[in-house]
Design a protein around this motif. Structure first.
Motif, PDB file in Angstrom:
ATOM      1  N   GLY A 163       0.816  -1.029  -0.043  1.00  0.00           N
ATOM      2  CA  GLY A 163      -0.036   0.002  -0.177  1.00  0.00           C
ATOM      3  C   GLY A 163       0.831   1.122  -0.089  1.00  0.00           C
ATOM      4  O   GLY A 163       1.869   1.369  -0.726  1.00  0.00           O
ATOM      5  N   ALA A 164       0.622   2.258   0.675  1.00  0.00           N
ATOM      6  CA  ALA A 164       1.091   3.683   0.573  1.00  0.00           C
ATOM      7  C   ALA A 164       2.355   3.390   1.308  1.00  0.00           C
ATOM      8  O   ALA A 164       2.446   2.602   2.537  1.00  0.00           O
ATOM      9  N   PRO A 165       3.555   4.176   1.086  1.00  0.00           N
ATOM     10  CA  PRO A 165       4.653   3.923   1.706  1.00  0.00           C
ATOM     11  C   PRO A 165       4.680   4.694   3.175  1.00  0.00           C
ATOM     12  O   PRO A 165       5.617   4.415   4.069  1.00  0.00           O
ATOM     13  N   ILE A 166       4.087   5.706   3.397  1.00  0.00           N
ATOM     14  CA  ILE A 166       3.644   6.192   4.680  1.00  0.00           C
ATOM     15  C   ILE A 166       2.298   6.486   4.989  1.00  0.00           C
ATOM     16  O   ILE A 166       1.342   6.715   4.246  1.00  0.00           O
ATOM     17  N   LYS A 167       2.103   5.891   6.093  1.00  0.00           N
ATOM     18  CA  LYS A 167       0.647   5.579   6.598  1.00  0.00           C
ATOM     19  C   LYS A 167       0.577   6.489   7.989  1.00  0.00           C
ATOM     20  O   LYS A 167       1.175   6.298   8.831  1.00  0.00           O
ATOM     21  N   MET A 168      -0.520   7.246   7.882  1.00  0.00           N
ATOM     22  CA  MET A 168      -0.666   7.864   9.397  1.00  0.00           C
ATOM     23  C   MET A 168      -1.399   6.982  10.286  1.00  0.00           C
ATOM     24  O   MET A 168      -1.212   7.240  11.434  1.00  0.00           O
TER      25      MET A 168
END
Length: 245
Positions: free
Chosen positions: A102-107
């Motif tokens: 998925g996204a490289p950075i996840k909040m």
């Protein structure tokens, strides 16, 4: 389109009907198709659902889940950092062994607060996920600008069969883009939906085939779309011309 026919020919309809039937069968029996192509054992979970009770019709419930979870439970919004996946998605995992899913950075991870399997954000849901009400405004403006820009360019362009097919393929994807609400969805599906049209055009040029003549820009669009100003400016000019001196 090139021959200016109002309805498709009978042979086209005869070809489309079995294709639609095959598409439906494959969609309903994906496990059988996979078993036919791959001898590996496949385990499927069968769910009995009624009409309009599948996950494809659950965008309202998904949106409610987002509003309930973000940011009250997560403590923060997504802040648009998940869009960085647009740049990491094309990189093969063979070249990037530790490539994140998925996204490289996840909040945050929504699965930590529930079980939204089959989850799709939808355009307003994606806006809320990113930055609440302000995020909804930003996402809707960006979505409207992108597809409005595509429409405007198409109406001003030369109406060749290639241009028409490219435009139709892109605009039909707007439904899926609205359902997912993700920039990645627009980029990804555009590659797959538009690639066959582009390949066809490249083959036409490579083999030196004569391209069909342009149908010309649509007459109404030619009169109404004035590059000199926006619709609001044109309305003001017409109103000023209509006023008595």
């Amino acid at each position: 389109y090139d021959k200016k026919r109002r309805w498709p020919a009978a042979w086209m309809v005869a070809l489309v009907i079995p294709l639609v039937a095959m598409f439906y069968i494959v969609g309903q029996e994906r496990g059988s198709v996979r078993t036919f192509l791959d001898s590996g054992k496949i385990v499927e979970v069968q769910e009995r659902t009624g009409f309009m009770e599948t996950m494809d019709w659950a965008n309202m419930e998904f949106f409610e889940y987002l509003v309930e979870t973000v940011p009250r439970k997560t403590g923060t919004y997504g802040l648009f950092v998940d869009n960085l996946q647009v740049f990491t998605e094309p990189v093969p995992r063979k070249l990037w062994k530790d490539k994140p899913i998925g996204a490289p950075i996840k909040m945050f991870n929504l699965l930590d607060y529930g079980r939204p399997y089959g989850f799709t954000l939808s355009l307003p849901g994606a806006g809320w996920y990113e930055l609440g009400w302000l995020g909804i405004v930003i996402m809707c403006i960006a979505f409207g600008w992108l597809y409005g820009r595509a429409y405007s360019r198409f109406m001003r362009a030369e109406q060749t069969p290639f241009t028409v097919m490219l435009y139709c393929a892109f605009m039909m994807s707007a439904v899926v883009a609205f359902r997912d609400g993700l920039l990645l969805t627009i980029v990804r599906q555009s590659v797959f939906y538009l690639a066959p049209v582009v390949v066809m055009q490249l083959l036409v040029r490579a083999y030196g085939a004569a391209e069909p003549k342009s149908a010309g820009a649509l007459p109404v669009a030619t009169r109404e779309l004035d590059p000199a100003g926006s619709p609001r400016e044109r309305r003001r000019r017409r109103a000023a011309q209509a006023e008595p001196s």
